[in-house]
Scaffold this motif. Structure first.
Motif, short mmCIF file in Angstrom:
data_model
loop_
_atom_site.label_atom_id
_atom_site.label_comp_id
_atom_site.label_asym_id
_atom_site.label_seq_id
_atom_site.Cartn_x
_atom_site.Cartn_y
_atom_site.Cartn_z
N LEU A 197 -4.21 -14.14 -3.92
CA LEU A 197 -2.81 -13.86 -4.31
C LEU A 197 -2.35 -14.96 -5.66
O LEU A 197 -2.85 -16.11 -5.37
N LYS A 198 -1.51 -14.34 -6.37
CA LYS A 198 -1.06 -15.17 -7.50
C LYS A 198 0.63 -15.50 -7.65
O LYS A 198 1.15 -14.30 -7.12
N PRO A 199 1.11 -16.34 -8.12
CA PRO A 199 2.60 -16.28 -8.15
C PRO A 199 3.01 -14.89 -8.97
O PRO A 199 4.32 -14.72 -8.35
N GLU A 200 2.37 -14.50 -9.84
CA GLU A 200 3.11 -13.16 -10.31
C GLU A 200 3.10 -12.07 -9.28
O GLU A 200 3.55 -10.88 -9.54
N ASP A 201 2.51 -12.27 -8.12
CA ASP A 201 2.40 -11.32 -7.18
C ASP A 201 3.83 -11.33 -6.22
O ASP A 201 3.97 -10.41 -5.28
N THR A 202 4.50 -12.27 -6.36
CA THR A 202 5.90 -12.46 -5.70
C THR A 202 6.66 -11.29 -5.91
O THR A 202 6.97 -10.79 -7.21
N ALA A 203 7.25 -10.72 -5.05
CA ALA A 203 8.00 -9.47 -4.90
C ALA A 203 8.30 -8.99 -3.76
O ALA A 203 8.03 -9.71 -2.87
N MET A 204 9.33 -8.09 -3.59
CA MET A 204 9.53 -7.08 -2.27
C MET A 204 8.69 -5.94 -2.58
O MET A 204 8.49 -5.33 -3.41
N TYR A 205 8.00 -6.08 -1.30
CA TYR A 205 7.03 -4.85 -1.17
C TYR A 205 7.43 -3.73 -0.59
O TYR A 205 8.01 -3.88 0.66
N TYR A 206 7.47 -2.67 -0.82
CA TYR A 206 8.09 -1.39 -0.10
C TYR A 206 6.64 -0.34 0.16
O TYR A 206 5.95 -0.27 -0.82
N CYS A 207 6.62 0.31 1.22
CA CYS A 207 5.89 1.49 1.52
C CYS A 207 6.49 2.59 1.29
O CYS A 207 7.72 2.83 1.36
N ALA A 208 5.81 3.67 0.91
CA ALA A 208 6.32 4.99 0.74
C ALA A 208 5.38 6.01 1.12
O ALA A 208 4.21 5.95 1.20
N SER A 209 5.79 7.22 1.38
CA SER A 209 5.24 8.48 1.71
C SER A 209 5.69 9.70 1.18
O SER A 209 6.67 9.63 0.97
N ASP A 210 4.57 10.74 1.06
CA ASP A 210 5.05 11.95 0.46
C ASP A 210 4.01 13.01 0.68
O ASP A 210 3.01 12.70 0.70
N PRO A 211 4.36 14.07 1.18
CA PRO A 211 3.25 14.88 1.79
C PRO A 211 2.89 16.31 0.59
O PRO A 211 1.90 16.77 0.70
N ASN A 212 3.33 15.77 -0.57
CA ASN A 212 3.04 16.86 -1.95
C ASN A 212 1.79 16.23 -2.51
O ASN A 212 1.45 15.16 -2.85
N TYR A 213 0.84 17.24 -2.99
CA TYR A 213 -0.35 16.64 -3.61
C TYR A 213 -0.06 16.04 -4.89
O TYR A 213 0.84 16.30 -5.73
N LYS A 214 -0.99 14.93 -5.04
CA LYS A 214 -0.93 14.07 -6.45
C LYS A 214 -2.23 14.10 -7.13
O LYS A 214 -3.08 14.02 -6.28
N SER A 215 -2.20 13.93 -8.18
CA SER A 215 -3.48 13.56 -8.94
C SER A 215 -3.72 12.08 -9.01
O SER A 215 -2.64 11.35 -8.56
N GLU A 216 -4.70 11.54 -9.65
CA GLU A 216 -5.02 10.31 -9.19
C GLU A 216 -3.99 9.54 -10.33
O GLU A 216 -3.72 8.35 -9.93
N SER A 217 -3.72 10.10 -11.34
CA SER A 217 -2.85 9.45 -12.33
C SER A 217 -1.47 9.24 -11.82
O SER A 217 -0.85 8.67 -12.32
N THR A 218 -1.31 10.06 -10.79
CA THR A 218 0.34 10.12 -10.36
C THR A 218 0.43 9.47 -8.85
O THR A 218 1.53 9.48 -8.21
N MET A 219 -0.61 9.21 -8.49
CA MET A 219 -0.65 8.46 -7.02
C MET A 219 0.30 7.33 -6.84
O MET A 219 0.90 6.78 -5.83
N ILE A 220 0.68 6.58 -7.91
CA ILE A 220 1.42 5.26 -7.61
C ILE A 220 2.63 5.31 -8.65
O ILE A 220 3.13 4.31 -9.11
N ARG A 221 2.99 6.46 -9.04
CA ARG A 221 4.20 6.71 -9.53
C ARG A 221 5.54 6.98 -8.36
O ARG A 221 5.38 7.78 -7.82
N LYS A 222 6.40 6.23 -8.72
CA LYS A 222 7.39 6.14 -7.74
C LYS A 222 8.26 7.17 -7.51
O LYS A 222 8.78 7.69 -6.62
N GLU A 223 8.20 7.98 -8.86
CA GLU A 223 9.13 9.24 -8.56
C GLU A 223 8.72 10.37 -7.72
O GLU A 223 9.20 11.30 -7.47
#
Length: 127
Positions: free
Chosen positions: A86-112
């Motif tokens: 871990l690095k100091p720049e990893d400091t943050a609030m971490y949230y988990c999320a879920s969604d049932p709809n298909y995603k491509s690899e390029s959209t898997m970590i898009r919050k929207e």
């Protein structure tokens, strides 16, 4: 709707490790996508890592590749994020999320593209 509860955050020195967990309850979908996001005050929420065990797919932000590992235990309905070096720049609030709809690899970590969110767990890394 799904309920997500994160745990495992805390304070650690640079170079240390933490393991976050996210317990899910409510209606769960076998084809679910699961992800971790993080946010610091005044910044946009950014994607860290995502996984779909049904689709056998994972995705990581460039900033955490080789240091973080995402996994999901289908039997326990629990999502994990193993964070190493871990690095100091990893400091943050971490949230988990879920969604049932298909995603491509390029959209898997898009919050929207995520519907359900946990309340977050704080990670603080000191130098």
């Amino acid at each position: 709707q799904q309920q997500l509860v994160e745990s495992g955050g805390g304070s650690v020195e640079a170079g240390g490790s933490l393991r976050l967990a996210c317990a899910a309850s409510g209606p769960l979908y076998r084809r679910n996508y699961w992800a971790w996001f993080r946010q610091t005050p005044g910044s946009e929420r950014e994607g860290v890592a995502a996984i779909s065990t049904f689709h056998d797919a994972t995705a990581y932000a460039d900033s955490v590749k080789g240091r973080f590992a995402i996994s999901h235990d289908d039997a326990k309905n629990t999502l994990y994020l193993q964070m190493n070096n871990l690095k100091p720049e990893d400091t943050a609030m971490y949230y988990c999320a879920s969604d049932p709809n298909y995603k491509s690899e390029s959209t898997m970590i898009r919050k929207e593209d995520y519907t359900y969110w946990g309340q977050g767990t704080q990670v603080t890394v000191s130098s």
